[in-house]
Design an enzyme around this catalytic site. Structure first.
Site, PDB file in Angstrom:
ATOM      1  N   ASP A   1       1.139   2.158   4.211  1.00  0.00           N
ATOM      2  CA  ASP A   1       0.602   3.249   3.069  1.00  0.00           C
ATOM      3  C   ASP A   1      -0.095   3.542   3.010  1.00  0.00           C
ATOM      4  O   ASP A   1      -1.492   2.725   2.581  1.00  0.00           O
ATOM      5  CB  ASP A   1       1.794   3.115   1.697  1.00  0.00           C
ATOM      6  CG  ASP A   1       2.776   3.534   1.982  1.00  0.00           C
ATOM      7  OD1 ASP A   1       3.008   4.621   1.612  1.00  0.00           O
ATOM      8  OD2 ASP A   1       3.927   2.606   0.896  1.00  0.00           O
TER       9      ASP A   1
ATOM     10  N   GLY B   1       2.603   7.875  -4.639  1.00  0.00           N
ATOM     11  CA  GLY B   1       1.174   6.825  -5.099  1.00  0.00           C
ATOM     12  C   GLY B   1       1.327   5.637  -5.732  1.00  0.00           C
ATOM     13  O   GLY B   1       0.286   4.967  -5.612  1.00  0.00           O
ATOM     14  N   PHE B   2       2.712   5.523  -6.240  1.00  0.00           N
ATOM     15  CA  PHE B   2       2.430   4.101  -7.210  1.00  0.00           C
ATOM     16  C   PHE B   2       4.350   3.672  -6.326  1.00  0.00           C
ATOM     17  O   PHE B   2       5.040   4.375  -6.505  1.00  0.00           O
ATOM     18  CB  PHE B   2       2.625   4.515  -8.429  1.00  0.00           C
ATOM     19  CG  PHE B   2       1.857   5.058  -8.714  1.00  0.00           C
ATOM     20  CD1 PHE B   2       0.096   4.480  -8.943  1.00  0.00           C
ATOM     21  CD2 PHE B   2       0.951   6.388  -8.643  1.00  0.00           C
ATOM     22  CE1 PHE B   2      -1.182   5.051  -9.629  1.00  0.00           C
ATOM     23  CE2 PHE B   2      -0.416   6.965  -9.257  1.00  0.00           C
ATOM     24  CZ  PHE B   2      -0.911   6.287 -10.049  1.00  0.00           C
ATOM     25  N   SER B   3       4.010   2.334  -6.287  1.00  0.00           N
ATOM     26  CA  SER B   3       5.547   1.724  -6.524  1.00  0.00           C
ATOM     27  C   SER B   3       5.924   1.349  -7.849  1.00  0.00           C
ATOM     28  O   SER B   3       4.811   1.199  -8.511  1.00  0.00           O
ATOM     29  CB  SER B   3       4.855  -0.119  -5.367  1.00  0.00           C
ATOM     30  OG  SER B   3       5.901  -0.338  -5.534  1.00  0.00           O
TER      31      SER B   3
ATOM     32  N   ASP C   1      11.573   7.445   1.010  1.00  0.00           N
ATOM     33  CA  ASP C   1      10.558   6.258   1.334  1.00  0.00           C
ATOM     34  C   ASP C   1      10.485   6.972  -1.313  1.00  0.00           C
ATOM     35  O   ASP C   1      10.317   8.206  -1.283  1.00  0.00           O
ATOM     36  CB  ASP C   1       9.291   7.487   1.368  1.00  0.00           C
ATOM     37  CG  ASP C   1       8.316   6.155   1.029  1.00  0.00           C
ATOM     38  OD1 ASP C   1       8.144   5.232   0.490  1.00  0.00           O
ATOM     39  OD2 ASP C   1       7.251   6.766   0.816  1.00  0.00           O
TER      40      ASP C   1
HETATM   41  C1  DX5 Z   1       5.122   5.722  -2.896  1.00  0.00           C
HETATM   42  C2  DX5 Z   1       5.320   4.844  -1.843  1.00  0.00           C
HETATM   43  C3  DX5 Z   1       6.117   4.234  -0.714  1.00  0.00           C
HETATM   44  C4  DX5 Z   1       6.078   2.657  -1.776  1.00  0.00           C
HETATM   45  C5  DX5 Z   1       7.447   3.039  -1.855  1.00  0.00           C
HETATM   46  O1  DX5 Z   1       3.491   6.208  -3.115  1.00  0.00           O
HETATM   47  O2  DX5 Z   1       5.170   6.002  -0.289  1.00  0.00           O
HETATM   48  O3  DX5 Z   1       5.654   3.585   0.092  1.00  0.00           O
HETATM   49  O4  DX5 Z   1       4.861   1.860  -1.797  1.00  0.00           O
HETATM   50  O5  DX5 Z   1       8.063   2.908  -3.822  1.00  0.00           O
HETATM   51  P1  DX5 Z   1       8.729   1.704  -3.782  1.00  0.00           P
HETATM   52  O6  DX5 Z   1       8.198   0.300  -4.064  1.00  0.00           O
HETATM   53  O7  DX5 Z   1       8.763   1.896  -5.724  1.00  0.00           O
HETATM   54  O8  DX5 Z   1      10.429   1.476  -3.773  1.00  0.00           O
HETATM   55 ZN    ZN Z   2       5.383   5.266   1.565  1.00  0.00          ZN
END
Ligand code: DX5
Ligand code: ZN
Length: 219
Positions: free
Chosen positions: A34, A142-144, A175
């Site tokens: 990312d 933007g955020f995980s 994703d």
């Molecule tokens: C979010 C990113 C993702 C993210 C995955 O903006 O593109 O790749 O890190 O999200 P999680 O960890 O919530 O599955």
């Molecule tokens: Zn991603």
């Protein structure tokens, strides 16, 4: 049967190599990187230098780079140097999506279009025949660690339907927010590749390797 594509955004930066080893033992077939610029999304993530170090450490796994940046054209030089296998960009980040797709192809990089949860599938209409893959976001980028949006598998199903109708060969990646329950639902709806992050490969009680295997057994 979907492919596991873990996002290294969730890896421990102090144990990156160990985490990559565990992901490979767990069955990862691709690595998701990312890249954020603090403008398209209000966050920063991995850098091109870190991506290059990961590529040197692990050249055998295809690198899937996800650009969350305001102007994808501004990063072409870094992309040329890194030479990831595939790159996705958000369709609302440039008015010249077809030109950017051409630029990626000229670098030998497989292009993908990323679709935000609020965007209808229709915005893909003119690019579907030109891309190698579509990255369907299950959360706002933007955020995980955000909650997976429940309409995502249905959107994947509709996209897979378009693919069939038009006789196209692009693959579908999901994703954001993917977990052990919604991941199989996305795969059943037609997703080929699933990005594993905070709910799949990382932060699970059984660790990276076992939780990745457990996920793959479910999809
Ligand atoms: C979010 C990113 C993702 C993210 C995955 O903006 O593109 O790749 O890190 O999200 P999680 O960890 O919530 O599955
Ligand atoms: Zn991603």
């Amino acid at each position: 049967m979907a492919i596991l594509n873990p996002t290294l955004a969730c890896a421990d930066p102090l144990r990156l190599a160990e985490d990559v080893d565990a992901l490979i033992r767990g069955g990862a077939e691709m690595l998701h990187i990312d890249i954020m610029d603090g403008h398209y999304v209000p966050n920063l993530c991995l850098s091109f230098d870190q991506a290059a170090a990961i590529r040197r450490y692990c050249p055998q796994l295809p690198m899937d780079l996800h650009l969350m940046v305001e102007n994808p054209f501004a990063w072409l030089e870094q992309l040329a140097e890194l030479a990831p296998d595939r790159v996705s960009f958000h369709l609302d980040s440039t008015p010249f999506a077809l030109r950017f797709i051409d630029r990626l192809r000229a670098l030998g990089i497989r292009p993908g279009a990323a679709l935000n949860p609020s965007q209808p599938l229709g915005v893909l209409d003119e690019v579907l025949a030109c891309v190698d893959f579509v990255l369907v976001m299950g959360v706002e980028p933007g955020f995980s660690g955000q909650r997976f949006l429940a309409r995502t598998p249905e959107r994947v199903g509709a996209l897979a339907g378009l693919r069939r109708e038009r006789g196209l060969a692009f693959s579908i990646t999901v994703d954001g927010g993917v977990d052990h329950v919604n991941g199989p639902a996305c795969a059943a709806a037609g997703a080929d590749i699933l990005v594993g992050g905070a709910f799949v490969c990382f932060g699970q009680p059984d660790g990276i390797e076992a939780s990745s295997r457990r996920f793959l057994a479910a999809v």
